[in-house]
Design an enzyme around this catalytic site. Structure first.
Site, PDB file in Angstrom:
ATOM      1  N   ALA A  64       0.822  -1.212   0.000  1.00 55.20           N
ATOM      2  CA  ALA A  64       0.000   0.000   0.000  1.00 55.20           C
ATOM      3  C   ALA A  64       0.853   1.259   0.000  1.00 55.20           C
ATOM      4  CB  ALA A  64      -0.936   0.000   1.210  1.00 55.20           C
ATOM      5  N   GLU A  65       1.879   1.296   0.840  1.00 56.51           N
ATOM      6  CA  GLU A  65       2.722   2.487   0.893  1.00 56.51           C
ATOM      7  C   GLU A  65       3.498   2.676  -0.406  1.00 56.51           C
ATOM      8  OE1 GLU A  65       5.388   5.260   3.700  1.00 56.51           O
ATOM      9  OE2 GLU A  65       4.615   3.384   4.517  1.00 56.51           O
ATOM     10  N   THR A  66       3.925   1.590  -1.013  1.00 54.46           N
ATOM     11  CA  THR A  66       4.618   1.685  -2.293  1.00 54.46           C
ATOM     12  C   THR A  66       3.694   2.283  -3.354  1.00 54.46           C
ATOM     13  OG1 THR A  66       6.060  -0.184  -1.779  1.00 54.46           O
ATOM     14  CG2 THR A  66       5.768   0.373  -4.116  1.00 54.46           C
TER      15      THR A  66
END
Length: 146
Positions: A64-66
């Site tokens: 998700a952060e990527t």
């Protein structure tokens, strides 16, 4: 209406930047970018499972952060970069095998901050995790990485 993406879209170049990083180690790949969203995948395998054989929540958050960070940087004005400030995740369903597909869409694109929603689905298209990422926009210094 201004286009969402402020930088050229080149999937091969975006994925190449991830060589030698956590994204490569986990098998994260950016797979598609549309006019309104960015998509990527994560394998559910020995690299991304926890000891009980389920997808590790941290691997979901890494995907998700990527996705949110790549999207935020593509949407940042020229000469600016996005840096993560906060991420939250709601894990809704466990996954034992296959691939996870993630989709990042903007909720807020401000002058100083952006907020992105990232939905993760299993191969049956069932939502398994919902994340919200807040990033800070700042001017890119000459010593900043691309």
């Amino acid at each position: 209406m201004m286009p969402l993406w402020q930088r050229p879209i080149d999937l091969e170049a975006i994925n190449a930047v991830h060589q030698g990083t956590l994204m490569e180690a986990l098998g994260i790949e950016i797979t598609r970018i549309t006019d309104t969203a960015l998509f990527g995948t994560l394998p559910v395998d020995a690299r991304t499972r926890q000891p009980h054989g389920l997808l590790h929540g941290g691997a979901s958050v890494a995907l998700a952060e990527t996705l949110g960070s790549v999207a935020a940087n593509l949407a940042a004005p020229p000469g600016w970069m996005a840096a993560g400030m906060e991420i939250s995740a709601s894990h809704l369903k466990s996954v034992r095998h296959g691939r996870i597909l993630g989709c990042a869409r903007p909720l807020h694109l401000g002058r100083n901050t952006q907020v992105w929603e990232i939905r993760l689905e299993d191969e049956a298209e069932t939502t398994v995790c919902v994340c919200r990422l807040t990033v800070l926009l700042r001017e890119r210094s000459s010593s900043s990485a691309p």
